[in-house]
Design a protein around this motif. Structure first.
Motif, PDB file in Angstrom:
ATOM      1  N   ASN A 234       0.726  -1.254  -0.022  1.00 22.34           N
ATOM      2  CA  ASN A 234       0.001  -0.147   0.109  1.00 22.34           C
ATOM      3  C   ASN A 234       0.826   1.257   0.149  1.00 22.34           C
ATOM      4  N   MET A 235       1.426   1.725  -1.167  1.00 27.53           N
ATOM      5  CA  MET A 235       2.097   3.074  -1.478  1.00 27.53           C
ATOM      6  C   MET A 235       1.596   3.973  -0.702  1.00 27.53           C
ATOM      7  N   GLY A 236       2.030   4.736   0.190  1.00 27.16           N
ATOM      8  CA  GLY A 236       1.456   5.945   0.903  1.00 27.16           C
ATOM      9  C   GLY A 236       1.077   5.566   2.253  1.00 27.16           C
ATOM     10  N   ALA A 237       0.874   4.307   2.407  1.00 26.09           N
ATOM     11  CA  ALA A 237       0.324   3.905   3.915  1.00 26.09           C
ATOM     12  C   ALA A 237       1.625   4.219   4.932  1.00 26.09           C
ATOM     13  N   SER A 238       1.223   4.404   6.059  1.00 24.80           N
ATOM     14  CA  SER A 238       2.376   4.886   7.060  1.00 24.80           C
ATOM     15  C   SER A 238       2.270   4.214   8.313  1.00 24.80           C
ATOM     16  N   ASN A 239       3.263   3.944   9.080  1.00 26.98           N
ATOM     17  CA  ASN A 239       3.306   3.213  10.535  1.00 26.98           C
ATOM     18  C   ASN A 239       4.149   4.196  11.173  1.00 26.98           C
ATOM     19  N   PRO A 240       3.709   4.216  12.728  1.00 28.34           N
ATOM     20  CA  PRO A 240       4.741   4.924  13.770  1.00 28.34           C
ATOM     21  C   PRO A 240       5.982   4.113  13.802  1.00 28.34           C
ATOM     22  N   ILE A 241       7.108   4.739  14.079  1.00 29.48           N
ATOM     23  CA  ILE A 241       8.442   4.410  14.195  1.00 29.48           C
ATOM     24  C   ILE A 241       9.357   5.298  15.184  1.00 29.48           C
ATOM     25  N   GLU A 242       9.957   4.754  15.875  1.00 29.62           N
ATOM     26  CA  GLU A 242      10.926   5.674  16.618  1.00 29.62           C
ATOM     27  C   GLU A 242      12.351   4.796  16.591  1.00 29.62           C
ATOM     28  N   PHE A 243      13.288   5.934  16.360  1.00 27.27           N
ATOM     29  CA  PHE A 243      14.604   5.580  16.429  1.00 27.27           C
ATOM     30  C   PHE A 243      15.337   6.033  17.751  1.00 27.27           C
ATOM     31  N   LYS A 244      16.133   5.074  18.555  1.00 26.01           N
ATOM     32  CA  LYS A 244      16.965   5.646  19.708  1.00 26.01           C
ATOM     33  C   LYS A 244      18.436   5.601  19.229  1.00 26.01           C
ATOM     34  N   VAL A 245      18.989   6.616  18.884  1.00 30.15           N
ATOM     35  CA  VAL A 245      20.113   6.677  18.034  1.00 30.15           C
ATOM     36  C   VAL A 245      21.268   7.054  19.018  1.00 30.15           C
ATOM     37  N   THR A 246      22.352   6.214  19.214  1.00 27.86           N
ATOM     38  CA  THR A 246      23.501   6.419  20.165  1.00 27.86           C
ATOM     39  C   THR A 246      24.798   6.288  19.099  1.00 27.86           C
ATOM     40  N   GLN A 247      25.806   7.338  19.513  1.00 27.10           N
ATOM     41  CA  GLN A 247      26.803   7.660  18.558  1.00 27.10           C
ATOM     42  C   GLN A 247      28.059   7.333  19.455  1.00 27.10           C
ATOM     43  N   SER A 248      29.048   6.814  18.555  1.00 23.80           N
ATOM     44  CA  SER A 248      30.597   7.057  19.362  1.00 23.80           C
ATOM     45  C   SER A 248      31.314   7.530  18.130  1.00 23.80           C
ATOM     46  N   GLY A 249      32.062   8.767  18.323  1.00 26.28           N
ATOM     47  CA  GLY A 249      32.545   9.279  16.997  1.00 26.28           C
ATOM     48  C   GLY A 249      31.653   9.091  15.824  1.00 26.28           C
ATOM     49  N   GLY A 250      32.536   8.512  14.613  1.00 24.80           N
ATOM     50  CA  GLY A 250      31.721   8.386  13.437  1.00 24.80           C
ATOM     51  C   GLY A 250      30.833   6.990  13.619  1.00 24.80           C
TER      52      GLY A 250
ATOM     53  N   VAL B 147      10.460  -1.746  20.444  1.00 30.42           N
ATOM     54  CA  VAL B 147       8.709  -2.192  19.915  1.00 30.42           C
ATOM     55  C   VAL B 147       7.816  -1.403  20.627  1.00 30.42           C
ATOM     56  N   THR B 148       7.171  -0.648  19.928  1.00 27.82           N
ATOM     57  CA  THR B 148       6.144   0.198  20.424  1.00 27.82           C
ATOM     58  C   THR B 148       4.715   0.374  19.723  1.00 27.82           C
ATOM     59  N   SER B 149       4.943  -0.520  18.768  1.00 33.62           N
ATOM     60  CA  SER B 149       3.511  -0.703  18.108  1.00 33.62           C
ATOM     61  C   SER B 149       3.574  -2.213  17.498  1.00 33.62           C
ATOM     62  N   LEU B 150       2.320  -2.398  16.925  1.00 34.26           N
ATOM     63  CA  LEU B 150       2.125  -3.683  16.197  1.00 34.26           C
ATOM     64  C   LEU B 150       3.049  -3.380  14.854  1.00 34.26           C
ATOM     65  N   ALA B 151       3.097  -2.302  14.127  1.00 30.27           N
ATOM     66  CA  ALA B 151       4.052  -2.358  13.070  1.00 30.27           C
ATOM     67  C   ALA B 151       5.476  -2.619  13.350  1.00 30.27           C
ATOM     68  N   THR B 152       5.934  -2.249  14.393  1.00 27.65           N
ATOM     69  CA  THR B 152       7.423  -2.326  14.823  1.00 27.65           C
ATOM     70  C   THR B 152       7.584  -3.728  15.509  1.00 27.65           C
TER      71      THR B 152
ATOM     72  N   ALA C  10      12.574  -9.043  10.568  1.00 28.11           N
ATOM     73  CA  ALA C  10      14.316  -8.751  10.657  1.00 28.11           C
ATOM     74  C   ALA C  10      14.795  -9.693  11.471  1.00 28.11           C
ATOM     75  N   GLY C  11      14.293 -10.107  12.545  1.00 33.62           N
ATOM     76  CA  GLY C  11      15.072 -10.942  13.724  1.00 33.62           C
ATOM     77  C   GLY C  11      15.663 -10.063  14.649  1.00 33.62           C
ATOM     78  N   ASN C  12      16.076  -8.586  14.320  1.00 36.48           N
ATOM     79  CA  ASN C  12      16.459  -7.668  15.294  1.00 36.48           C
ATOM     80  C   ASN C  12      16.102  -6.409  14.821  1.00 36.48           C
TER      81      ASN C  12
END
Length: 162
Positions: free
Chosen positions: A46-62, A70-75, A82-84
């Motif tokens: 379904n092109m144009g359909a959308s689902n909630p997503i959240e990224f928790k981003v951690t960084q170490s240099g580059g 997992v915050t919704s059925l979509a995730t 994916a398996g992870n």
């Protein structure tokens, strides 16, 4: 005649040097919606359909890790496919390239395969904007007939930092 060329070579070498930029701080939590873009794969899409997503981003240099809680059925479905839920990659300036290497087995008709997700994004004005391209790998012999081999699904996102 060769002297002007020899004199120009050091300047030319400098101009062709590395195009990498020091990484900016992209860490934080970004929340919004993933939107289905184009697909060259068979099956419902379904092109144009959308689902909630959240990224928790951690960084170490580059180096960067984008974790999807997992915050919704979509995730939850995403985790199953994916398996992870961890993208690993690099930051160059404000640009992120990251890969989620899938380990779960997926099935379409009599075709079995795994999935990888390639993320390409930029951070500007506290917003993470980009695309994720989902591609099958380790496909079974029957996948070519099912048109899974070489296909991909694309998602777009613009996620404000929380």
């Amino acid at each position: 005649m060769l002297r002007p060329l020899a004199a120009a070579l050091p300047a030319l070498a400098l101009a062709c040097g590395s195009s990498s930029s020091p990484p900016v701080d992209v860490s934080g939590t970004y929340t919004g919606r993933f939107t289905n873009g184009t697909s060259s794969c068979p099956g419902p899409w379904n092109m144009g359909a959308s689902n909630p997503i959240e990224f928790k981003v951690t960084q170490s240099g580059g180096n960067v890790v984008l974790q999807v809680p997992v915050t919704s059925l979509a995730t939850l479905v995403f985790a199953g496919a994916a398996g992870n839920l961890s993208f690993n990659g690099t930051v160059n300036g404000s640009h992120i390239d990251a890969l989620l290497i899938g380990s779960a087995e997926n099935t379409y008709m009599d075709c079995t395969y795994q999935l990888d997700w390639n993320l390409s994004a930029d951070v500007a004005n506290n917003t993470l904007t980009g695309t994720v391209v989902q591609s099958p790998k380790n496909v079974s012999a029957t996948c070519t007939a099912q048109k899974i081999t070489g296909c991909s699904w694309m998602y777009t996102f613009a996620l404000p930092k929380q």
